[in-house]
Structure formats: C-alpha cells, structure tokens
Design a protein around this motif. Structure first.
Motif, PDB file in Angstrom:
ATOM      1  N   VAL A  15       0.844  -1.202   0.000  1.00 18.32           N
ATOM      2  CA  VAL A  15       0.000   0.000   0.000  1.00 18.32           C
ATOM      3  C   VAL A  15       0.878   1.251   0.000  1.00 18.32           C
ATOM      4  O   VAL A  15       0.633   2.191  -0.765  1.00 18.32           O
ATOM      5  CB  VAL A  15      -0.971   0.014   1.208  1.00 18.32           C
ATOM      6  N   LYS A  16       1.912   1.270   0.824  1.00 15.08           N
ATOM      7  CA  LYS A  16       2.803   2.435   0.873  1.00 15.08           C
ATOM      8  C   LYS A  16       3.542   2.616  -0.446  1.00 15.08           C
ATOM      9  O   LYS A  16       3.696   3.740  -0.935  1.00 15.08           O
ATOM     10  CB  LYS A  16       3.778   2.308   2.036  1.00 15.08           C
ATOM     11  N   SER A  17       3.976   1.509  -1.030  1.00 15.54           N
ATOM     12  CA  SER A  17       4.670   1.580  -2.318  1.00 15.54           C
ATOM     13  C   SER A  17       3.726   2.100  -3.401  1.00 15.54           C
ATOM     14  O   SER A  17       4.102   2.951  -4.208  1.00 15.54           O
ATOM     15  CB  SER A  17       5.192   0.196  -2.687  1.00 15.54           C
ATOM     16  N   PHE A  18       2.504   1.590  -3.416  1.00 15.81           N
ATOM     17  CA  PHE A  18       1.493   2.024  -4.386  1.00 15.81           C
ATOM     18  C   PHE A  18       1.192   3.505  -4.208  1.00 15.81           C
ATOM     19  O   PHE A  18       1.126   4.259  -5.181  1.00 15.81           O
ATOM     20  CB  PHE A  18       0.221   1.193  -4.209  1.00 15.81           C
ATOM     21  N   THR A  19       1.042   3.923  -2.969  1.00 18.08           N
ATOM     22  CA  THR A  19       0.776   5.334  -2.670  1.00 18.08           C
ATOM     23  C   THR A  19       1.886   6.218  -3.214  1.00 18.08           C
ATOM     24  O   THR A  19       1.626   7.251  -3.846  1.00 18.08           O
ATOM     25  CB  THR A  19       0.630   5.540  -1.148  1.00 18.08           C
ATOM     26  N   SER A  20       3.113   5.794  -3.010  1.00 22.01           N
ATOM     27  CA  SER A  20       4.259   6.560  -3.499  1.00 22.01           C
ATOM     28  C   SER A  20       4.250   6.656  -5.028  1.00 22.01           C
ATOM     29  O   SER A  20       4.483   7.730  -5.589  1.00 22.01           O
ATOM     30  CB  SER A  20       5.546   5.901  -3.018  1.00 22.01           C
ATOM     31  N   GLN A  21       3.944   5.548  -5.695  1.00 20.14           N
ATOM     32  CA  GLN A  21       3.890   5.548  -7.160  1.00 20.14           C
ATOM     33  C   GLN A  21       2.807   6.492  -7.669  1.00 20.14           C
ATOM     34  O   GLN A  21       3.033   7.260  -8.605  1.00 20.14           O
ATOM     35  CB  GLN A  21       3.609   4.141  -7.683  1.00 20.14           C
ATOM     36  N   VAL A  22       1.642   6.442  -7.059  1.00 20.22           N
ATOM     37  CA  VAL A  22       0.521   7.268  -7.507  1.00 20.22           C
ATOM     38  C   VAL A  22       0.822   8.748  -7.278  1.00 20.22           C
ATOM     39  O   VAL A  22       0.500   9.595  -8.111  1.00 20.22           O
ATOM     40  CB  VAL A  22      -0.791   6.853  -6.803  1.00 20.22           C
ATOM     41  N   GLN A  23       1.466   9.067  -6.175  1.00 22.24           N
ATOM     42  CA  GLN A  23       1.775  10.464  -5.882  1.00 22.24           C
ATOM     43  C   GLN A  23       2.760  11.053  -6.884  1.00 22.24           C
ATOM     44  O   GLN A  23       2.776  12.259  -7.094  1.00 22.24           O
ATOM     45  CB  GLN A  23       2.309  10.596  -4.449  1.00 22.24           C
ATOM     46  N   ARG A  24       3.569  10.214  -7.525  1.00 22.04           N
ATOM     47  CA  ARG A  24       4.524  10.698  -8.524  1.00 22.04           C
ATOM     48  C   ARG A  24       3.887  10.845  -9.909  1.00 22.04           C
ATOM     49  O   ARG A  24       4.498  11.395 -10.823  1.00 22.04           O
ATOM     50  CB  ARG A  24       5.724   9.750  -8.605  1.00 22.04           C
ATOM     51  N   MET A  25       2.665  10.355 -10.079  1.00 21.78           N
ATOM     52  CA  MET A  25       1.994  10.430 -11.376  1.00 21.78           C
ATOM     53  C   MET A  25       1.404  11.812 -11.609  1.00 21.78           C
ATOM     54  O   MET A  25       1.027  12.500 -10.666  1.00 21.78           O
ATOM     55  CB  MET A  25       0.827   9.431 -11.442  1.00 21.78           C
ATOM     56  N   SER A  26       1.332  12.158 -12.890  1.00 27.26           N
ATOM     57  CA  SER A  26       0.594  13.368 -13.233  1.00 27.26           C
ATOM     58  C   SER A  26      -0.896  13.054 -13.104  1.00 27.26           C
ATOM     59  O   SER A  26      -1.301  11.888 -12.997  1.00 27.26           O
ATOM     60  CB  SER A  26       0.901  13.785 -14.676  1.00 27.26           C
ATOM     61  N   ARG A  27      -1.708  14.090 -13.127  1.00 23.03           N
ATOM     62  CA  ARG A  27      -3.159  13.897 -13.044  1.00 23.03           C
ATOM     63  C   ARG A  27      -3.651  13.023 -14.198  1.00 23.03           C
ATOM     64  O   ARG A  27      -4.445  12.114 -14.001  1.00 23.03           O
ATOM     65  CB  ARG A  27      -3.869  15.250 -13.058  1.00 23.03           C
ATOM     66  N   GLU A  28      -3.154  13.274 -15.402  1.00 33.73           N
ATOM     67  CA  GLU A  28      -3.573  12.503 -16.575  1.00 33.73           C
ATOM     68  C   GLU A  28      -3.148  11.034 -16.444  1.00 33.73           C
ATOM     69  O   GLU A  28      -3.929  10.127 -16.744  1.00 33.73           O
ATOM     70  CB  GLU A  28      -2.974  13.099 -17.843  1.00 33.73           C
ATOM     71  N   GLN A  29      -1.938  10.809 -15.982  1.00 33.81           N
ATOM     72  CA  GLN A  29      -1.470   9.434 -15.792  1.00 33.81           C
ATOM     73  C   GLN A  29      -2.328   8.712 -14.757  1.00 33.81           C
ATOM     74  O   GLN A  29      -2.692   7.550 -14.948  1.00 33.81           O
ATOM     75  CB  GLN A  29      -0.013   9.418 -15.318  1.00 33.81           C
ATOM     76  N   ALA A  30      -2.641   9.394 -13.669  1.00 35.46           N
ATOM     77  CA  ALA A  30      -3.457   8.791 -12.613  1.00 35.46           C
ATOM     78  C   ALA A  30      -4.859   8.461 -13.116  1.00 35.46           C
ATOM     79  O   ALA A  30      -5.407   7.406 -12.787  1.00 35.46           O
ATOM     80  CB  ALA A  30      -3.530   9.722 -11.401  1.00 35.46           C
ATOM     81  N   GLN A  31      -5.439   9.344 -13.914  1.00 37.36           N
ATOM     82  CA  GLN A  31      -6.774   9.077 -14.449  1.00 37.36           C
ATOM     83  C   GLN A  31      -6.761   7.862 -15.375  1.00 37.36           C
ATOM     84  O   GLN A  31      -7.637   7.005 -15.291  1.00 37.36           O
ATOM     85  CB  GLN A  31      -7.302  10.309 -15.182  1.00 37.36           C
ATOM     86  N   LYS A  32      -5.757   7.783 -16.243  1.00 37.05           N
ATOM     87  CA  LYS A  32      -5.649   6.622 -17.138  1.00 37.05           C
ATOM     88  C   LYS A  32      -5.444   5.347 -16.328  1.00 37.05           C
ATOM     89  O   LYS A  32      -6.020   4.300 -16.629  1.00 37.05           O
ATOM     90  CB  LYS A  32      -4.504   6.822 -18.131  1.00 37.05           C
ATOM     91  N   PHE A  33      -4.604   5.448 -15.312  1.00 39.45           N
ATOM     92  CA  PHE A  33      -4.327   4.293 -14.465  1.00 39.45           C
ATOM     93  C   PHE A  33      -5.595   3.819 -13.761  1.00 39.45           C
ATOM     94  O   PHE A  33      -5.853   2.608 -13.674  1.00 39.45           O
ATOM     95  CB  PHE A  33      -3.240   4.638 -13.445  1.00 39.45           C
ATOM     96  N   LEU A  34      -6.387   4.743 -13.251  1.00 37.26           N
ATOM     97  CA  LEU A  34      -7.629   4.373 -12.569  1.00 37.26           C
ATOM     98  C   LEU A  34      -8.601   3.665 -13.505  1.00 37.26           C
ATOM     99  O   LEU A  34      -9.280   2.713 -13.106  1.00 37.26           O
ATOM    100  CB  LEU A  34      -8.305   5.608 -11.957  1.00 37.26           C
ATOM    101  N   ILE A  35      -8.663   4.093 -14.745  1.00 38.49           N
ATOM    102  CA  ILE A  35      -9.548   3.448 -15.717  1.00 38.49           C
ATOM    103  C   ILE A  35      -9.098   2.010 -15.960  1.00 38.49           C
ATOM    104  O   ILE A  35      -9.917   1.080 -15.940  1.00 38.49           O
ATOM    105  CB  ILE A  35      -9.599   4.257 -17.031  1.00 38.49           C
ATOM    106  N   VAL A  36      -7.795   1.815 -16.144  1.00 37.70           N
ATOM    107  CA  VAL A  36      -7.265   0.466 -16.358  1.00 37.70           C
ATOM    108  C   VAL A  36      -7.483  -0.392 -15.114  1.00 37.70           C
ATOM    109  O   VAL A  36      -7.907  -1.552 -15.211  1.00 37.70           O
ATOM    110  CB  VAL A  36      -5.760   0.531 -16.726  1.00 37.70           C
ATOM    111  N   LEU A  37      -7.221   0.170 -13.947  1.00 39.52           N
ATOM    112  CA  LEU A  37      -7.405  -0.559 -12.689  1.00 39.52           C
ATOM    113  C   LEU A  37      -8.859  -0.980 -12.503  1.00 39.52           C
ATOM    114  O   LEU A  37      -9.143  -2.108 -12.103  1.00 39.52           O
ATOM    115  CB  LEU A  37      -6.942   0.305 -11.511  1.00 39.52           C
ATOM    116  N   HIS A  38      -9.781  -0.085 -12.800  1.00 37.53           N
ATOM    117  CA  HIS A  38     -11.203  -0.397 -12.663  1.00 37.53           C
ATOM    118  C   HIS A  38     -11.585  -1.543 -13.599  1.00 37.53           C
ATOM    119  O   HIS A  38     -12.317  -2.455 -13.211  1.00 37.53           O
ATOM    120  CB  HIS A  38     -12.054   0.846 -12.953  1.00 37.53           C
ATOM    121  N   ASN A  39     -11.071  -1.510 -14.813  1.00 36.90           N
ATOM    122  CA  ASN A  39     -11.333  -2.583 -15.765  1.00 36.90           C
ATOM    123  C   ASN A  39     -10.823  -3.922 -15.227  1.00 36.90           C
ATOM    124  O   ASN A  39     -11.531  -4.931 -15.280  1.00 36.90           O
ATOM    125  CB  ASN A  39     -10.685  -2.259 -17.114  1.00 36.90           C
TER     126      ASN A  39
END
Length: 64
Positions: A15-39
């Motif tokens: 969870v901490k590692s994931f949090t760190s990765q997400v915090q380094r993402m741009s807003r656009e990268q995070a949005q794309k990632f969330l769509i893929v994750l949801h799928n």
C-alpha cells in the motif's frame, strides 16, 4: 464480519509503495491508471463469480 480487516506487513508495504507511485503520477497518468485498474477489478470480479458458480455447481444450466 463487523471486525475491520487487518493487512499483513507485506500488504501494508504494498500500500505504501502504491501510494508513493501514484503520488509521482501526473493527473492525466493517474486518471488513465484508474480506468485500467477499474477494468481489471471488473474482470477479476467476473472471474471470481464464474469460478464460484462452477465450484458450487451453479453453472450446470449454462451453455459451454
């Protein structure tokens, strides 16, 4: 089942590692990632459902 589920130390690290990765993402990268994750989560849910139905012999009326 009212007790909170506790994570193992390995899961807490993940969870901490994931949090760190997400915090380094741009807003656009995070949005794309969330769509893929949801799928992926939806596919996982369908897979679990089908496995359980098969295991409990509830899929006998389903065509193969």
């Amino acid at each position: 089942m009212n007790q909170p589920i506790e994570l193992s130390l390995e899961q807490e690290f993940q969870v901490k590692s994931f949090t760190s990765q997400v915090q380094r993402m741009s807003r656009e990268q995070a949005q794309k990632f969330l769509i893929v994750l949801h799928n992926h989560m939806m596919v996982q849910e369908i897979t679990y459902r089908e496995l359980l139905m098969h295991e409990w012999n509830l899929d006998s009326g389903k065509e193969s």
